[in-house]
Design a protein around this motif. Structure first.
Motif, PDB file in Angstrom:
ATOM      1  N   HIS A   1       4.691   4.733  11.900  1.00 22.71           N
ATOM      2  CA  HIS A   1       4.992   3.749  12.947  1.00 22.71           C
ATOM      3  C   HIS A   1       4.122   2.509  12.776  1.00 22.71           C
ATOM      4  CE1 HIS A   1       5.936   1.958  16.800  1.00 22.71           C
ATOM      5  NE2 HIS A   1       4.632   1.902  17.047  1.00 22.71           N
ATOM      6  N   GLN A   2       2.819   2.713  12.545  1.00 20.45           N
ATOM      7  CA  GLN A   2       1.910   1.576  12.375  1.00 20.45           C
ATOM      8  C   GLN A   2       2.315   0.730  11.170  1.00 20.45           C
ATOM      9  OE1 GLN A   2      -1.882   3.583  12.235  1.00 20.45           O
ATOM     10  NE2 GLN A   2      -2.229   3.309  14.434  1.00 20.45           N
ATOM     11  N   ALA A   3       2.717   1.380  10.091  1.00 25.24           N
ATOM     12  CA  ALA A   3       3.172   0.644   8.904  1.00 25.24           C
ATOM     13  C   ALA A   3       4.436  -0.151   9.208  1.00 25.24           C
ATOM     14  CB  ALA A   3       3.415   1.617   7.755  1.00 25.24           C
TER      15      ALA A   3
ATOM     16  N   GLU B   1       0.854  -1.186   0.000  1.00 21.20           N
ATOM     17  CA  GLU B   1       0.000   0.000   0.000  1.00 21.20           C
ATOM     18  C   GLU B   1       0.889   1.235   0.000  1.00 21.20           C
ATOM     19  OE1 GLU B   1      -3.311   2.300   2.794  1.00 21.20           O
ATOM     20  OE2 GLU B   1      -2.789   0.216   3.232  1.00 21.20           O
TER      21      GLU B   1
ATOM     22  N   VAL C   1       5.543  -1.391  12.008  1.00 16.22           N
ATOM     23  CA  VAL C   1       5.422  -2.527  12.939  1.00 16.22           C
ATOM     24  C   VAL C   1       4.449  -3.595  12.453  1.00 16.22           C
ATOM     25  CG1 VAL C   1       6.084  -1.119  14.929  1.00 16.22           C
ATOM     26  CG2 VAL C   1       3.654  -1.405  14.373  1.00 16.22           C
ATOM     27  N   ASP C   2       3.808  -3.374  11.308  1.00 11.94           N
ATOM     28  CA  ASP C   2       2.907  -4.389  10.754  1.00 11.94           C
ATOM     29  C   ASP C   2       3.755  -5.502  10.137  1.00 11.94           C
ATOM     30  OD1 ASP C   2       1.214  -5.930   9.088  1.00 11.94           O
ATOM     31  OD2 ASP C   2      -0.132  -4.245   8.790  1.00 11.94           O
ATOM     32  N   PRO C   3       3.775  -6.700  10.740  1.00 11.38           N
ATOM     33  CA  PRO C   3       4.676  -7.747  10.257  1.00 11.38           C
ATOM     34  C   PRO C   3       4.182  -8.454   9.003  1.00 11.38           C
ATOM     35  CG  PRO C   3       3.374  -8.593  12.072  1.00 11.38           C
ATOM     36  CD  PRO C   3       2.991  -7.143  11.907  1.00 11.38           C
ATOM     37  N   GLY C   4       2.905  -8.289   8.658  1.00  5.93           N
ATOM     38  CA  GLY C   4       2.351  -9.063   7.565  1.00  5.93           C
ATOM     39  C   GLY C   4       2.198  -8.319   6.251  1.00  5.93           C
ATOM     40  N   SER C   5       2.463  -7.016   6.249  1.00  2.97           N
ATOM     41  CA  SER C   5       2.232  -6.217   5.037  1.00  2.97           C
ATOM     42  C   SER C   5       3.367  -5.227   4.829  1.00  2.97           C
ATOM     43  CB  SER C   5       0.923  -5.432   5.151  1.00  2.97           C
ATOM     44  OG  SER C   5      -0.165  -6.299   5.344  1.00  2.97           O
ATOM     45  N   TRP C   6       3.606  -4.919   3.571  1.00  2.00           N
ATOM     46  CA  TRP C   6       4.536  -3.860   3.214  1.00  2.00           C
ATOM     47  C   TRP C   6       3.755  -2.585   2.908  1.00  2.00           C
ATOM     48  CZ3 TRP C   6       9.637  -3.026   3.386  1.00  2.00           C
ATOM     49  CH2 TRP C   6      10.489  -4.119   3.540  1.00  2.00           C
ATOM     50  N   PHE C   7       4.359  -1.448   3.224  1.00  2.00           N
ATOM     51  CA  PHE C   7       3.855  -0.132   2.879  1.00  2.00           C
ATOM     52  C   PHE C   7       5.007   0.639   2.246  1.00  2.00           C
ATOM     53  CE2 PHE C   7       1.400  -1.757   6.338  1.00  2.00           C
ATOM     54  CZ  PHE C   7       0.100  -1.351   6.092  1.00  2.00           C
TER      55      PHE C   7
END
Length: 198
Positions: free
Chosen positions: A62-64, A28, A66-72
């Motif tokens: 920060h939220q992006a 995203e 630490v999200d281990p399952g998705s790339w931003f």
């Protein structure tokens, strides 16, 4: 997981490379330059997820991160503002597209190197890669390339991952909402993957 396309100078190809990275990582886009919104516009045309980030940039990045399952992928504005510095603090991987042409580019690069050094105080694992767009054969451009070659040190988390000649087709693809691709882009992404995983 967060990747960012960063340069303190405009016209270097940040938004185009944001699109390339978003396709490569199936990511995203977080467009941190809402006044321009180029990568957000590309994503809308391409049918890909994207957000214009108008406020709370630090929180969104920060939220992006630490999200281990998705790339931003963060497309940063062309200046030294807090949005770009926050992207450097939170990113796992930063790509800096550069058009090495003259003194302004060299000064912007020097400021980028200082900002990267500062970001690594909080983000010591940050990996930073540069890609040359439109490598020009002027004396100033050659000096700039030589400076980049001295900066290249993959074991220290910094690398120059290739050259992509300036092609109208890349810009046209980006403007049309398709993935900007070219054999040189594919070669850069292959080197970027080796660097990122190394």
């Amino acid at each position: 997981m967060l990747a960012s396309s960063v340069n303190f100078k405009g016209g270097q190809g940040k938004s185009l490379w944001s699109a390339v990275l978003a396709d490569w990582l199936d990511a995203e886009i977080l467009d941190l330059d809402p006044r321009q919104g180029d990568s957000h516009s590309w994503a809308q045309k391409a049918g890909r997820k994207s957000r214009l980030i108008w406020k709370d940039t630090e929180k969104a990045l920060h939220q992006a991160a630490v999200d281990p399952g998705s790339w931003f992928v963060a497309d940063c504005p062309p200046h030294e503002g807090e949005e770009t510095r926050a992207a450097l603090r939170h990113s796992h991987l930063v790509l800096i597209p550069v058009v090495p042409s003259g003194a302004q580019d060299a000064r912007a690069w020097g400021r980028m190197v200082d900002a990267i050094r500062e970001a690594r105080i909080e983000n010591p694992g940050l990996k930073v890669a540069a890609v040359l767009n439109a490598n020009r054969q002027t004396a100033l451009a050659k000096e700039f390339v030589a400076m980049l070659q001295q900066w290249h040190a993959p074991k220290e988390g910094r690398a120059v991952v290739g050259v992509v000649p300036q092609r109208v087709g890349l810009s046209e693809a980006f403007g049309a909402g398709t993935v900007p691709t070219d054999p040189a882009v594919v070669a850069v992404l292959a080197k970027l993957q080796v660097f990122a995983e190394g």
